[in-house]
Design a protein around this motif. Structure first.
Motif, PDB file in Angstrom:
ATOM      1  N   GLU A   1      38.511  51.815  45.482  1.00 22.90           N
ATOM      2  CA  GLU A   1      38.526  50.507  44.827  1.00 22.90           C
ATOM      3  C   GLU A   1      37.362  49.647  45.308  1.00 22.90           C
ATOM      4  O   GLU A   1      36.718  48.956  44.512  1.00 22.90           O
ATOM      5  N   LEU A   2      37.075  49.704  46.613  1.00 20.44           N
ATOM      6  CA  LEU A   2      35.984  48.900  47.164  1.00 20.44           C
ATOM      7  C   LEU A   2      34.620  49.456  46.771  1.00 20.44           C
ATOM      8  O   LEU A   2      33.603  48.769  46.917  1.00 20.44           O
ATOM      9  N   ASN A   3      34.606  50.682  46.275  1.00 18.00           N
ATOM     10  CA  ASN A   3      33.360  51.278  45.779  1.00 18.00           C
ATOM     11  C   ASN A   3      33.260  51.202  44.257  1.00 18.00           C
ATOM     12  O   ASN A   3      32.369  51.811  43.666  1.00 18.00           O
ATOM     13  N   ASN A   4      34.171  50.478  43.644  1.00 20.91           N
ATOM     14  CA  ASN A   4      34.191  50.379  42.181  1.00 20.91           C
ATOM     15  C   ASN A   4      34.106  48.920  41.743  1.00 20.91           C
ATOM     16  O   ASN A   4      34.834  48.465  40.862  1.00 20.91           O
ATOM     17  N   VAL A   5      33.200  48.177  42.376  1.00 21.09           N
ATOM     18  CA  VAL A   5      33.131  46.735  42.128  1.00 21.09           C
ATOM     19  C   VAL A   5      32.711  46.402  40.702  1.00 21.09           C
ATOM     20  O   VAL A   5      32.997  45.310  40.199  1.00 21.09           O
ATOM     21  N   GLN A   6      32.047  47.344  40.044  1.00 16.73           N
ATOM     22  CA  GLN A   6      31.613  47.075  38.670  1.00 16.73           C
ATOM     23  C   GLN A   6      32.795  46.920  37.719  1.00 16.73           C
ATOM     24  O   GLN A   6      32.642  46.425  36.599  1.00 16.73           O
ATOM     25  N   ALA A   7      33.980  47.296  38.184  1.00 15.50           N
ATOM     26  CA  ALA A   7      35.176  47.105  37.359  1.00 15.50           C
ATOM     27  C   ALA A   7      35.573  45.636  37.272  1.00 15.50           C
ATOM     28  O   ALA A   7      36.420  45.266  36.451  1.00 15.50           O
ATOM     29  N   TYR A   8      34.973  44.793  38.121  1.00 17.48           N
ATOM     30  CA  TYR A   8      35.360  43.388  38.189  1.00 17.48           C
ATOM     31  C   TYR A   8      34.257  42.424  37.750  1.00 17.48           C
ATOM     32  O   TYR A   8      34.457  41.216  37.782  1.00 17.48           O
ATOM     33  N   ALA A   9      33.099  42.963  37.395  1.00 18.21           N
ATOM     34  CA  ALA A   9      31.988  42.092  37.013  1.00 18.21           C
ATOM     35  C   ALA A   9      30.984  42.903  36.202  1.00 18.21           C
ATOM     36  O   ALA A   9      31.111  44.124  36.070  1.00 18.21           O
TER      37      ALA A   9
ATOM     38  N   ALA B   1      27.632  42.766  40.404  1.00 14.56           N
ATOM     39  CA  ALA B   1      28.901  42.594  41.139  1.00 14.56           C
ATOM     40  C   ALA B   1      28.597  42.514  42.636  1.00 14.56           C
ATOM     41  O   ALA B   1      28.928  43.410  43.416  1.00 14.56           O
ATOM     42  N   ILE B   2      27.968  41.423  43.026  1.00 11.92           N
ATOM     43  CA  ILE B   2      27.445  41.341  44.397  1.00 11.92           C
ATOM     44  C   ILE B   2      28.368  40.601  45.364  1.00 11.92           C
ATOM     45  O   ILE B   2      28.083  40.546  46.563  1.00 11.92           O
ATOM     46  N   THR B   3      29.463  40.012  44.870  1.00 11.71           N
ATOM     47  CA  THR B   3      30.362  39.277  45.767  1.00 11.71           C
ATOM     48  C   THR B   3      31.821  39.701  45.610  1.00 11.71           C
ATOM     49  O   THR B   3      32.711  39.052  46.149  1.00 11.71           O
ATOM     50  N   VAL B   4      32.083  40.767  44.888  1.00 15.11           N
ATOM     51  CA  VAL B   4      33.464  41.151  44.566  1.00 15.11           C
ATOM     52  C   VAL B   4      34.293  41.393  45.827  1.00 15.11           C
ATOM     53  O   VAL B   4      35.408  40.882  45.972  1.00 15.11           O
ATOM     54  N   ARG B   5      33.751  42.175  46.757  1.00 13.97           N
ATOM     55  CA  ARG B   5      34.506  42.497  47.977  1.00 13.97           C
ATOM     56  C   ARG B   5      34.696  41.259  48.853  1.00 13.97           C
ATOM     57  O   ARG B   5      35.790  40.988  49.353  1.00 13.97           O
ATOM     58  N   ALA B   6      33.606  40.509  49.064  1.00 15.88           N
ATOM     59  CA  ALA B   6      33.678  39.349  49.951  1.00 15.88           C
ATOM     60  C   ALA B   6      34.603  38.271  49.402  1.00 15.88           C
ATOM     61  O   ALA B   6      35.382  37.667  50.149  1.00 15.88           O
ATOM     62  N   THR B   7      34.529  38.035  48.096  1.00 18.07           N
ATOM     63  CA  THR B   7      35.388  36.994  47.529  1.00 18.07           C
ATOM     64  C   THR B   7      36.849  37.427  47.518  1.00 18.07           C
ATOM     65  O   THR B   7      37.747  36.594  47.690  1.00 18.07           O
ATOM     66  N   ALA B   8      37.093  38.719  47.347  1.00 16.86           N
ATOM     67  CA  ALA B   8      38.477  39.208  47.456  1.00 16.86           C
ATOM     68  C   ALA B   8      38.978  39.038  48.888  1.00 16.86           C
ATOM     69  O   ALA B   8      40.128  38.630  49.120  1.00 16.86           O
ATOM     70  N   LEU B   9      38.113  39.328  49.857  1.00 18.78           N
ATOM     71  CA  LEU B   9      38.488  39.138  51.258  1.00 18.78           C
ATOM     72  C   LEU B   9      38.810  37.672  51.536  1.00 18.78           C
ATOM     73  O   LEU B   9      39.749  37.358  52.286  1.00 18.78           O
ATOM     74  N   LEU B  10      38.050  36.780  50.923  1.00 16.36           N
ATOM     75  CA  LEU B  10      38.285  35.357  51.155  1.00 16.36           C
ATOM     76  C   LEU B  10      39.600  34.874  50.553  1.00 16.36           C
ATOM     77  O   LEU B  10      40.065  33.778  50.891  1.00 16.36           O
ATOM     78  N   ARG B  11      40.193  35.657  49.680  1.00 22.09           N
ATOM     79  CA  ARG B  11      41.538  35.304  49.204  1.00 22.09           C
ATOM     80  C   ARG B  11      42.542  35.303  50.362  1.00 22.09           C
ATOM     81  O   ARG B  11      43.587  34.646  50.295  1.00 22.09           O
ATOM     82  N   PHE B  12      42.218  36.055  51.426  1.00 20.43           N
ATOM     83  CA  PHE B  12      43.104  36.134  52.589  1.00 20.43           C
ATOM     84  C   PHE B  12      42.888  34.990  53.573  1.00 20.43           C
ATOM     85  O   PHE B  12      43.610  34.909  54.563  1.00 20.43           O
ATOM     86  N   ILE B  13      41.906  34.125  53.321  1.00 24.28           N
ATOM     87  CA  ILE B  13      41.547  33.120  54.320  1.00 24.28           C
ATOM     88  C   ILE B  13      42.686  32.125  54.551  1.00 24.28           C
ATOM     89  O   ILE B  13      42.820  31.559  55.628  1.00 24.28           O
ATOM     90  N   ASP B  14      43.537  31.932  53.534  1.00 20.32           N
ATOM     91  CA  ASP B  14      44.686  31.037  53.684  1.00 20.32           C
ATOM     92  C   ASP B  14      45.887  31.737  54.322  1.00 20.32           C
ATOM     93  O   ASP B  14      46.861  31.068  54.690  1.00 20.32           O
ATOM     94  N   GLN B  15      45.850  33.051  54.410  1.00 24.12           N
ATOM     95  CA  GLN B  15      46.973  33.789  55.008  1.00 24.12           C
ATOM     96  C   GLN B  15      46.510  35.177  55.469  1.00 24.12           C
ATOM     97  O   GLN B  15      46.815  36.183  54.841  1.00 24.12           O
TER      98      GLN B  15
END
Length: 496
Positions: A412-420, A425-439
């Motif tokens: 999934e982390l190697n398939n970022v083009q599925a999301y942009a 798709a240069i921020t897909v992984r980092a922005t998904a990781l930042l979803r965890f910043i609140d928890q």
């Protein structure tokens, strides 16, 4: 099976049970029965000959009772009410201890009198927190960091003429222990906004600060009602827990478990309804987020297995250090994969914080940046671990190699083009990781840390785990170096 092997296996089983429950049920509405596999892991805990069963029971029996009582009262927990789940046990345990040990109760009364006489500390610190003086803070931190509730209590405790073991117990109950959901500065800010009266705001802050020690259960029940708790009869929960848990507390007290450990161990029940709960379900409905949680957890568990195989784990505490270090390394690696550094995230969040203080002067929750602070600590620690070393040797924690292949090889982390749009798709992984910043609790990861902590205390129950004199090497000190001048944590022994 020796103690270390037992702790590693239990730590891995707990983390895997939490992650698997989320993966299995993430597209469903949360039900408490979904946590049963995790409960079974805790139920299977065994006490070695070198450990205190009475100390182990303070955690194990608390979690099992918590689950049984909740499921007798409700089938689910609303998203809002997950905030209260792990803040109920310490207030009840404190009141049980007040009855078992009148000297402890007297020490608390002296501390309450000292709070009343410490208007200067309360006034200065409440004003600082309200104004955002310290920048991003961890209001509920286990260490006495600037702006934290624990920091304020430690400053006041330095003035209290109380026996050392009771000082430790009181401070433990609001560091690793969770004596109610009250956060220092909230009352001050709201009263100030409503009345524009600084003296009244300080008086109300003092009143709440004394109340949580004088009548811990009553104050917690009040705050639960005031903040909108609806999922179950909270009064019934408190009555049932007190009745069923009192013998466990008495057994630990009679066995000589340090009071600082007695008031702290029962509260770590957050995986039931909080970590395994609606917020993580919804967060991980995003497949990239689920992939991050799975792969980071796999890095931690693989590193623990590797450490065990090469005999690098000498104590239960090492289990927590290795698991959290490996996870931190994985978090930093995901950021770096997309060209981000932890300092970039901190710069953004500190600027956002300052602006939020301006836009929400009287309705800003003081606990708001708690997990942001944690996330920055994790990511910054990971960056340090991953930094090239002068003599090479790769990424290691406690001299144990960290294998980041579960992250780097995750489909999934190697398939970022599925999301942009492909090739952008240069921020897909980092922005998904930042979803965890609140928890970020399960990325930390908390279950292995709790398993390690419980086993360490059970091994030496007469020694208080908390409070601990330490420097956390906080990430926020990179942004505001002078913040360290206001930290009590490295000189906590002088308070005791």
């Amino acid at each position: 099976m020796n103690l270390i092997e037992k702790v590693v296996n239990d730590a891995i089983s707990a983390q895997n049970a939490a992650v698997q429950a989320i993966k299995t049920h993430r597209y469903e509405d949360f039900l408490l029965e979904h946590t049963r596999p995790y409960v079974n892991v805790i139920k299977a805990f065994e006490c070695s000959q070198e450990q205190s069963k009475e100390a182990m029971d303070l955690y194990q029996r608390s979690l099992l009772l918590h689950y049984d009582i909740l499921t007798s009262l409700t089938k689910t927990i609303t998203p809002l009410d997950t905030a209260f789940l792990e803040w109920q046990q310490t207030p009840i345990t404190l009141e049980i201890m007040y009855e078992l040990d009148p000297e402890f109760r007297r020490a608390v009364e002296i501390f309450i009198e000292t709070i009343d006489e410490s208007e200067d500390i309360v006034g200065i610190e409440a004003t600082r927190v309200h104004n955002g003086f310290y920048g991003i803070i961890s209001s509920k931190d286990f260490a006495a960091l600037p702006g934290s509730t624990f920091n304020v209590l430690a400053q006041i405790m330095a003035r209290a003429k109380v026996e050392k073991k009771y000082k430790q117990a009181i401070l433990s109950a609001k560091s690793w222990g969770l004596n109610g959901i009250y956060v220092f500065g909230d009352i001050y800010t709201r009263v100030l906004g409503a009345t524009r009266d600084v003296k009244k705001a300080i008086d109300e802050e003092k009143r709440y600060l004394k109340w949580i020690w004088d009548k811990p259960a009553e104050s917690m029940l009040h705050l639960m009602g005031e903040l909108g708790h609806t999922s179950y009869d909270r009064f019934e929960y408190f009555d049932m827990y007190r009745k069923k848990f009192s013998p466990v507390v008495k057994a630990a007290f009679d066995a000589g478990v340090h009071p600082a450990n007695i008031v702290m161990l029962p509260t770590h029940v957050g995986d039931i309804g909080h970590h395994i709960g609606s917020s993580y379900y919804k967060l991980c409905r995003d497949d990239t987020c689920m992939a991050i949680l799975e792969s980071v957890s796999e890095v931690a568990t693989n590193t623990l297995k590797s450490a065990l195989s090469i005999d690098k784990i000498k104590s239960p505490f090492d289990v927590a250090s290795i698991a959290t270090g490996a996870s931190a390394s994985a978090i930093a690696d995901i950021l770096a994969w997309d060209g981000f550094a932890p300092d970039y995230i901190q710069d953004m969040m500190q600027k956002r914080f300052k602006n939020f203080v301006l836009t929400h002067p009287f309705d800003r929750p003081m606990v708001g940046e708690l997990h942001v602070n944690d996330f920055l600590d994790f990511a910054t620690r990971g960056e340090r671990i991953n930094a090239p070393k002068p003599r090479g040797g790769g990424k290691k924690v406690m001299d144990v190699p960290i294998d980041l292949s579960p992250v780097r090889n995750n489909p999934e982390l190697n398939n970022v083009q599925a999301y942009a749009y492909p090739f952008t798709a240069i921020t897909v992984r980092a922005t998904a990781l930042l979803r965890f910043i609140d928890q970020p609790c399960l990325l930390a990861p908390e279950p292995p840390s709790i398993v390690a902590m419980v086993n360490a205390v059970a091994q030496a129950p007469e020694k208080p785990l908390a409070p601990v004199e330490m420097c956390k090497n906080c990430a926020t000190s990179r942004y505001l170096p002078s913040k360290c001048d206001y930290c009590v944590s490295p000189r906590l022994n002088s308070v005791l």
